[in-house]
Design an enzyme around this catalytic site. Structure first.
Site, mmCIF file in Angstrom:
data_model
loop_
_atom_site.group_PDB
_atom_site.id
_atom_site.type_symbol
_atom_site.label_atom_id
_atom_site.label_comp_id
_atom_site.label_asym_id
_atom_site.label_seq_id
_atom_site.Cartn_x
_atom_site.Cartn_y
_atom_site.Cartn_z
ATOM 1 N N GLU A 105 61.734 15.411 -44.798
ATOM 2 C CA GLU A 105 60.305 17.180 -44.760
ATOM 3 C C GLU A 105 59.460 16.141 -44.384
ATOM 4 O OE1 GLU A 105 59.761 19.081 -44.796
ATOM 5 O OE2 GLU A 105 61.788 20.740 -45.249
ATOM 6 N N ASP A 106 58.707 16.907 -44.311
ATOM 7 C CA ASP A 106 56.933 16.856 -44.390
ATOM 8 C C ASP A 106 56.427 16.549 -45.786
ATOM 9 O OD1 ASP A 106 56.823 18.994 -44.387
ATOM 10 O OD2 ASP A 106 55.642 19.314 -42.989
ATOM 11 N N ILE A 107 56.946 17.564 -46.361
ATOM 12 C CA ILE A 107 56.185 17.858 -47.584
ATOM 13 C C ILE A 107 56.767 18.581 -48.797
ATOM 14 C CG2 ILE A 107 54.860 20.088 -46.893
ATOM 15 C CD1 ILE A 107 52.019 18.880 -48.776
ATOM 16 N N ASP A 109 56.455 21.312 -51.659
ATOM 17 C CA ASP A 109 55.725 21.680 -52.364
ATOM 18 C C ASP A 109 56.318 23.211 -53.331
ATOM 19 O OD1 ASP A 109 53.978 23.558 -53.375
ATOM 20 O OD2 ASP A 109 52.544 24.889 -51.436
ATOM 21 N N LEU A 112 61.649 25.751 -52.137
ATOM 22 C CA LEU A 112 62.274 26.670 -51.519
ATOM 23 C C LEU A 112 62.734 26.125 -50.171
ATOM 24 C CD1 LEU A 112 62.784 30.001 -52.077
ATOM 25 C CD2 LEU A 112 60.752 29.868 -49.942
ATOM 26 N N LYS A 137 53.988 17.607 -53.677
ATOM 27 C CA LYS A 137 52.712 17.874 -54.171
ATOM 28 C C LYS A 137 53.037 18.206 -55.572
ATOM 29 C CE LYS A 137 50.213 21.054 -50.895
ATOM 30 N NZ LYS A 137 49.739 22.132 -50.335
ATOM 31 N N ASP A 167 49.730 20.668 -39.982
ATOM 32 C CA ASP A 167 48.317 21.507 -39.512
ATOM 33 C C ASP A 167 47.460 22.359 -40.154
ATOM 34 O OD1 ASP A 167 50.702 22.858 -39.670
ATOM 35 O OD2 ASP A 167 50.449 24.259 -38.872
HETATM 36 P P1 XMP Z 1 57.489 24.890 -49.226
HETATM 37 O O1 XMP Z 1 57.085 25.711 -51.277
HETATM 38 O O2 XMP Z 1 59.516 25.656 -49.595
HETATM 39 O O3 XMP Z 1 56.659 25.051 -48.755
HETATM 40 O O4 XMP Z 1 58.122 23.830 -50.612
HETATM 41 C C1 XMP Z 1 57.352 23.258 -47.559
HETATM 42 C C2 XMP Z 1 56.169 23.714 -46.651
HETATM 43 O O5 XMP Z 1 55.113 24.600 -46.891
HETATM 44 C C3 XMP Z 1 54.537 23.900 -45.992
HETATM 45 N N1 XMP Z 1 53.052 23.078 -47.130
HETATM 46 C C4 XMP Z 1 52.190 22.826 -46.520
HETATM 47 N N2 XMP Z 1 52.239 22.783 -44.937
HETATM 48 N N3 XMP Z 1 50.227 21.652 -45.372
HETATM 49 C C5 XMP Z 1 50.542 22.330 -44.329
HETATM 50 O O6 XMP Z 1 50.665 21.851 -43.359
HETATM 51 C C6 XMP Z 1 49.839 21.734 -46.449
HETATM 52 O O7 XMP Z 1 49.662 21.327 -47.682
HETATM 53 C C7 XMP Z 1 51.415 23.028 -46.900
HETATM 54 N N4 XMP Z 1 52.285 22.583 -48.056
HETATM 55 C C8 XMP Z 1 53.443 23.251 -47.818
HETATM 56 C C9 XMP Z 1 55.161 23.094 -45.341
HETATM 57 O O8 XMP Z 1 55.072 23.082 -43.901
HETATM 58 C C10 XMP Z 1 56.442 22.720 -46.040
HETATM 59 O O9 XMP Z 1 57.914 22.599 -44.559
HETATM 60 MG MG MG Z 2 57.697 22.458 -42.885
#
Ligand code: XMP
Ligand code: MG
Length: 185
Positions: A105-107, A109, A112, A137, A167
């Protein structure tokens, strides 16, 4: 660490959070750790599009064990925070039954998206499923039912990040560093 935002991006990026050298050093460590943990298991690295493609590309080149790559897509809809909905595409041809899967995964947060993806992947009966995220995060919105994250590149503050795959409206993914998006433009 070079903290200066390159001139061409200074309007949009207010600060460098992780520079190229710091990122590549950490990915080297992660690659080493994953290679040791998955020696002789030929893991499937499953990237979540779009954000993770840069991280995944660097990560696999830091790994020395035999491995395979797959991709899937997750689109999060967050109408309200508590009733978010995630659409997942590309599960049909994943072919991960009885395989050791590393979700990349990228991130994370709120978590969910991760929860939805993991629930779907478990239905495909992998032998094992571990999670590797480039960023995690620090947030008080993290949901209590989020699966355990096994490998984390870096923890970051609760700010909107861009670059290195991240992005803003599909732009800025090509930056070789992670920066904080300038919301005061
Ligand atoms: P959740 O809340 O489901 O969010 O954990 C995860 C997805 O939200 C996007 N995301 C970001 N994308 N900069 C971004 O470009 C950010 O700071 C950021 N925070 C959340 C991302 O697609 C991730 O998979
Ligand atoms: Mg994403």
């Amino acid at each position: 660490m070079s903290n200066r935002v390159p001139k061409e991006w200074q309007e949009e990026v207010s600060q460098v959070l992780f520079d190229k050298v710091t990122i590549q050093k950490r990915i080297g460590e992660l690659g080493k750790q994953l290679s040791a943990d998955y020696q002789s298991r030929k893991p499937v690295l499953l990237g979540v599009l779009t954000g993770s493609f840069v991280f995944l590309a660097d990560l696999i080149r830091a790994m020395t064990c035999d491995l395979e790559i797959r991709f899937m897509r997750a689109i999060s809809y967050k109408g309200t925070e508590s009733t978010g909905n995630v659409t997942i595409e590309g599960l049909e041809f994943l072919n991960i039954e009885s395989r050791d899967v590393i979700l990349v995964e990228d991130i994370v947060d709120t978590g969910l998206t991760l929860k939805w993806i993991c629930d779907k992947l478990e239905e495909l009966k992998p032998k094992s499923l571990k999670i590797c995220t480039f960023l995690s995060k620090k947030t008080n919105k993290r949901r209590p039912d989020v699966p355990q994250i096994d490998y984390v590149g870096f923890e970051c503050e609760d700010q909107f990040v861009v670059g290195y795959g991240f992005d803003c409206d599909q732009r800025l993914r090509q930056l070789d560093f992670v920066g904080i998006y300038n919301t005061n433009r």
